[in-house]
Design a protein around this motif. Structure first.
Motif, mmCIF file in Angstrom:
data_model
loop_
_atom_site.group_PDB
_atom_site.id
_atom_site.type_symbol
_atom_site.label_atom_id
_atom_site.label_comp_id
_atom_site.label_asym_id
_atom_site.label_seq_id
_atom_site.Cartn_x
_atom_site.Cartn_y
_atom_site.Cartn_z
ATOM 1 N N ARG A 748 0.865 -1.111 -0.175
ATOM 2 C CA ARG A 748 0.079 0.075 -0.029
ATOM 3 C C ARG A 748 0.832 1.244 -0.052
ATOM 4 N N ARG A 749 1.087 1.905 -1.024
ATOM 5 C CA ARG A 749 1.790 2.937 -1.357
ATOM 6 C C ARG A 749 1.226 4.388 -1.001
ATOM 7 N N ALA A 750 1.826 5.441 -0.552
ATOM 8 C CA ALA A 750 0.887 6.528 -0.173
ATOM 9 C C ALA A 750 2.190 7.753 -0.474
ATOM 10 N N LYS A 751 1.304 8.754 -0.950
ATOM 11 C CA LYS A 751 2.102 9.884 -0.914
ATOM 12 C C LYS A 751 2.736 10.718 0.128
ATOM 13 N N SER A 776 4.561 6.543 -2.865
ATOM 14 C CA SER A 776 3.965 6.698 -4.505
ATOM 15 C C SER A 776 4.497 7.886 -5.033
ATOM 16 N N GLU A 777 4.689 8.756 -4.328
ATOM 17 C CA GLU A 777 5.189 10.147 -4.722
ATOM 18 C C GLU A 777 5.818 10.811 -3.285
ATOM 19 N N VAL A 778 6.790 11.517 -3.693
ATOM 20 C CA VAL A 778 7.592 12.526 -2.662
ATOM 21 C C VAL A 778 7.635 13.847 -3.062
ATOM 22 N N GLU A 779 6.890 14.744 -2.407
ATOM 23 C CA GLU A 779 7.144 16.156 -2.391
ATOM 24 C C GLU A 779 7.827 16.790 -1.280
ATOM 25 N N VAL A 780 8.860 17.738 -1.818
ATOM 26 C CA VAL A 780 9.408 18.318 -0.552
ATOM 27 C C VAL A 780 9.397 19.770 -0.562
ATOM 28 N N ALA A 797 13.256 17.097 9.857
ATOM 29 C CA ALA A 797 12.359 16.993 8.803
ATOM 30 C C ALA A 797 10.883 16.558 9.476
ATOM 31 N N LYS A 798 9.768 17.365 9.053
ATOM 32 C CA LYS A 798 8.516 16.746 9.433
ATOM 33 C C LYS A 798 7.774 16.259 8.332
ATOM 34 N N VAL A 799 7.431 14.890 8.411
ATOM 35 C CA VAL A 799 6.779 14.211 7.632
ATOM 36 C C VAL A 799 5.285 14.066 7.361
ATOM 37 N N TYR A 800 4.516 14.148 6.352
ATOM 38 C CA TYR A 800 3.105 14.070 6.460
ATOM 39 C C TYR A 800 2.785 13.006 5.400
ATOM 40 N N ILE A 801 1.818 12.021 5.848
ATOM 41 C CA ILE A 801 1.107 10.987 4.718
ATOM 42 C C ILE A 801 -0.218 11.339 4.907
ATOM 43 N N PRO A 802 -1.085 11.512 4.003
ATOM 44 C CA PRO A 802 -2.445 11.440 4.005
ATOM 45 C C PRO A 802 -3.135 10.309 4.700
ATOM 46 N N MET A 803 -3.771 10.256 5.668
ATOM 47 C CA MET A 803 -4.421 9.076 6.241
ATOM 48 C C MET A 803 -5.252 8.236 5.215
ATOM 49 N N ASP A 804 -5.908 8.660 4.416
ATOM 50 C CA ASP A 804 -6.729 7.988 3.671
ATOM 51 C C ASP A 804 -5.911 7.201 2.530
ATOM 52 N N GLU A 805 -4.861 7.529 2.432
ATOM 53 C CA GLU A 805 -3.966 6.848 1.466
ATOM 54 C C GLU A 805 -3.251 5.707 2.177
#
Length: 874
Positions: A748-751, A776-780, A797-805
């Protein structure tokens, strides 16, 4: 490549072949080479009676690590092997074998016995050497020595004659430690003391004039048969009036004097002691001061002799019982007080030692001890760990003359002859034809042999050809490092130091590395009586020599004992398999390509990082080895190989390797260069697997063990790359941990959004985050605002991953609530038990404690589930 690697590492199919390859290549042999610096280790010679045990395995592993390290550093590294004739132990084995034939030493005579001894040595003497080879010991077998070989025997005679002529060896009657079982004298260092249950027998000795009595206590009532005085302190007011009087010795009737001597402790017991000069070392000294007779009441087997009256023929134990009974019946026994006290036993057979006056040969130790103390104090010889210095000084400063004669036939016969015509003693290297004093020809040689440790004390120089001035002696002496257990600091280490100074005019070695004991999993000393010994050869058969060596050195620190467990062995074998699998992966990616074992001109970020990390670990491991911190060195290598190289760099390189373009060329070269450097660093610790793999890799030279040890190189230091990769890896690790906590499968990949002031670093590392953190994708960017996202914070760093992904929120909440309900029910059941007095009062304590621990675990689990639910609802 020269050959393919098998699917799995099988030590039994590799080790003998590789060892034979080393032997055939002559890689263990060291020569006098003016172009190289010498580095020398002399092996602590194992007994020819010996069989490899874990103590040997540790000792030899440490020496082999050091000698392989120095050899690879370019030294002419000599590890000189040999075995010790072990007088007492070997003679006991042969006597035991003869007993089965119904024969004694006397039946076969001295010459016949020695023939049997040499036959025994030929049959069994090489066993431990072959076992050392199985361990991978890279000794210079061309120079193997034996303490009874011709060269060592010449050195022994030379030393004896020199010391005798200087007045440092003498023959005299003194109290010695006697083993009634081995029927020989043994030195103070060969007596082991253990706590035993015993008694103080409080006795009354009546004054001969009938005016009273003196009371005293003894732990050995059987020795009163040899009492020749009782003593009090000269300042003890209680007894001043008795000094000069006599007492009548109970049961014996002999009148013995009351003497005043400062040896007596006024405040210990009654302040009165019995003096038995023939059977106590302190009493012997008192006897000399007061010119007391010396009455020996026991024979060589600790049986009461003709001086024991009606007790003649009894063993000392039987005599003790009979004498105590007679003392009681005679009214001489006041009371019996149970005590615990230290009792000395023979270090070989465990029999209680009998102090006994005997005519023996001794070395005067005081003049030899002082210079031996000075060289350690002045730092010319380092003892590692330093705390061993205190033990060394304590022993050397309180040293007594060394009894060197042994009543044995196997060993170096004392080079002394006695003239039967005039009584002259002749000490010489060669058998004299006539007495130099009277010209008589009736001479006979002393029957005794020398203490085994007398020849062992000469080992660092006798093995190099002394007393001849050989090229090897001038080049390889003094030796560099002595590796030994702390339990023979007196037997061997101290004696080598004063012998080297006396006969070579120089120290025998520069450093002594004391290692601890190998204990079992419970921390107990391995012994036959406990049946907890582990055979290293059986371990090698099952796990391989490398796994055994790695286990023995992991966690090792100078002077400290270690525990040996099956789990550690399995971990070591797993590590060997990890290295093997890394090699197979590299082969999958280099076979069929022309890969150079050199770094490419252009290095990527991850290349710079691994090269720099390798450079750092090379520097640190080299420093650790130079400081004898072997356990620290091997742990650093383990962490680097397993974590940084295998788990990180190989994974990071896979994308480039799969590309099959120009970028893959650099990846292959870095993989090979780094991995062959790792093999060099690991070789001293795990020689077999590293040599086997290295032979299949692109390399120069015939053997890994003859390759150059890696060196720190400033040009391979990339601190910026190390810092950047550390930030990226920390973020990947944090993301993976959070995904694991949330049970998110890798599929299960996530942005992933990375907010950091190190934007360029994370842009360079985006491909790694995508691959290793399943993005699935990395945005900096500088900052992000993503409502409802899972937030992960690292130092940079502070990393965010959308929960629904990441998860199906509803499904996950349903699963977590069900898990919470189950855990709560289980906790309620356990608490019901714990709240029931019938359970807590009647159930075994360990069962109740188990229930409490289970309740705590369930409470922790409920908190974790509740936290996860809160995060999802947040």
């Amino acid at each position: 490549m020269s050959k393919e690697l098998a699917k799995a590492y099988e030590p039994r199919e590799v080790e003998d072949r590789i060892y034979d390859f080393w032997l055939q290549g002559g890689y263990f042999h060291a020569e006098v080479d003016p172009e190289k610096k010498p580095y020398t280790i002399v092996i602590p010679p194992p007994n020819i009676t010996g069989q490899l045990h874990m103590g040997h395995a540790l000792d030899e592993t440490i020496q082999d690590i050091l000698i392989r390290f120095k050899r690879m550093q370019g030294y002419s590294a000599l590890w000189l092997p040999g075995t010790d004739h072990a007088s007492i132990a070997t003679e006991a084995k042969i006597v035991e074998a003869m007993k089965k034939e119904g024969l004694t030493k006397e039946d076969v005579g001295r010459e016949g016995f020695l023939e049997r001894a040499w036959d025994w040595k030929a049959k069994f003497g090489g066993r431990i050497v072959e076992q050392l080879k199985k361990l991978g010991s890279s000794c210079d077998w061309e120079r193997e020595r034996f303490t009874l070989d011709e060269g060592c025997s010449e050195a022994v005679k030379e030393v004896f004659v020199r010391l005798y002529e200087k007045g440092l060896i003498y023959r005299g009657e003194r109290i010695i430690n006697w083993c009634p079982h081995c029927k020989t004298s043994i030195s103070d260092a060969e007596v082991e003391f253990d706590e035993h249950d015993g008694n103080f027998w409080h006795l009354r000795y009546p004054l001969t004039d009938g005016t009273g009595e003196l009371r005293l206590a003894t732990t050995r009532p059987e020795t009163l048969l040899g009492d020749t005085a009782v003593a009090v302190h000269p300042d003890d007011e209680r007894y001043k009036a008795y000094v000069g009087k006599t007492v009548t010795l109970p049961l014996v009737g002999r009148e013995i004097p009351v003497v005043a001597d400062e040896y007596v402790e006024m405040d210990f017991g009654t302040g009165v002691v019995k003096i038995t000069p023939a059977h106590d070392p302190n009493d012997f000294e008192v006897g000399l001061r007061h010119n007391l007779p010396v009455i020996n009441v026991m024979d060589e087997g600790a049986v009461i002799n003709e001086n024991g009256g009606k007790y003649q023929g009894m063993t000392r134990e039987e005599a003790r019982k009979a004498i105590v009974k007679d003392l009681d019946e005679g009214g001489y026994l006041v009371k019996v007080e149970p005590i615990k006290h230290n009792v000395g036993s023979c270090y070989r057979c465990g029999t209680v030692v009998e102090p006994r006056v005997s005519k023996q040969w001794f070395v005067k130790m005081e003049p030899l001890a002082k210079p031996a103390i000075d060289v350690v104090r002045e730092g010319k010889i380092r003892l590692i760990p330093e705390r061993m210095e205190k033990i060394y000084y304590n022993w050397m400063e309180n040293i007594k003359d060394w009894c060197i004669s042994r009543q044995l036939w196997w060993g170096h016969r004392i080079p002394a002859w006695y003239c039967e015509d005039c009584g002259e003693t002749i000490v010489a290297k060669e058998t004299p034809e006539k007495c130099p004093k009277c010209g008589g020809s009736h001479l006979h040689q002393d029957e005794d042999t020398l203490d085994t440790w007398f020849s062992s004390a000469l080992w660092p120089f006798s093995t190099l050809g002394w007393p001849e001035k050989t090229p090897e002696l001038s080049y390889f002496y003094p030796t560099d490092t002595l590796v030994t257990g702390y339990d023979i600091i007196f037997f061997w280490v101290a004696r080598m130091i004063f012998s080297g100074l006396e006969h070579m005019g120089d120290i025998p070695f520069k450093t002594v590395f004391f290692h601890g004991l190998v204990r079992d999993a419970q921390g107990r000393k391995m012994s036959k009586s406990l049946g907890n010994g582990i055979d290293p050869i059986e371990v090698i058969e099952k796990y391989g020599a490398d796994a055994l060596r790695f286990t023995l050195v992991t966690g090792n620190s100078p002077g400290n004992d270690m525990r040996f467990t099956e789990e550690k062995l399995e971990s070591s074998r797993n590590f060997a398999n990890k290295i093997w699998n890394a090699a197979r992966f590299i082969h999958m990616n280099i076979d069929g390509f022309d890969v150079k074992n050199e770094l490419p001109e252009s290095l990527t970020l991850e290349d710079q990082w691994i090269v720099s990390a390798l450079n750092t670990v090379t520097k640190e491991v080299t420093e650790n080895l130079e400081k004898y911190e072997l356990g620290i060195a091997v742990q650093k290598l383990y962490d680097f190989i397993w974590d940084q190289f295998c788990d990180w760099y190989i994974e990071l390189a896979k994308t480039r390797l799969m590309a099959k373009d120009e970028t893959s060329v650099g990846a292959r070269q870095v993989l090979v260069w780094t991995f062959t450097s790792i093999l060099k660093l690991m070789h001293p610790f795990m020689p077999y697997i590293t040599e086997e793999i290295w032979q299949t890799m692109p390399h120069e030279g015939e053997a890994l063990m003859a390759a150059d040890y890696p060196k720190y190189n400033e040009k391979y230091a990339y601190p910026q790359a190390e810092a950047e990769m550390h930030r990226i890896m920390e973020a990947i690790r944090a993301i993976r941990n959070r995904r694991a906590e949330m049970n998110v499968p890798p599929s299960r990949r996530a942005k992933v959004y990375v907010a950091s002031s190190f934007k360029e670093t994370f842009r360079k590392g985006a491909q790694f985050v995508a691959r290793l953190a399943y993005a699935s994708e990395v945005e900096v960017g500088e900052a992000f605002s993503i409502p409802g996202a899972v937030t992960i914070v690292t130092a940079d760093a502070k990393v965010y991953i959308p929960m629904d992904e990441l998860v199906d929120k509803e499904a996950e909440l349903k699963r977590l609530n069900k898990e919470l309900e189950t855990a709560q029910k289980q906790l309620d059941q356990v608490n019901a038990k714990l709240n029931n007095p019938g359970f807590t009062g009647k159930a075994p304590a360990n069962v109740v404690e188990g229930a409490r621990q289970n309740a705590q675990k369930l409470e922790d689990k409920i908190k974790m589930i509740a936290s996860s639910i809160e995060a999802l609802n947040g």
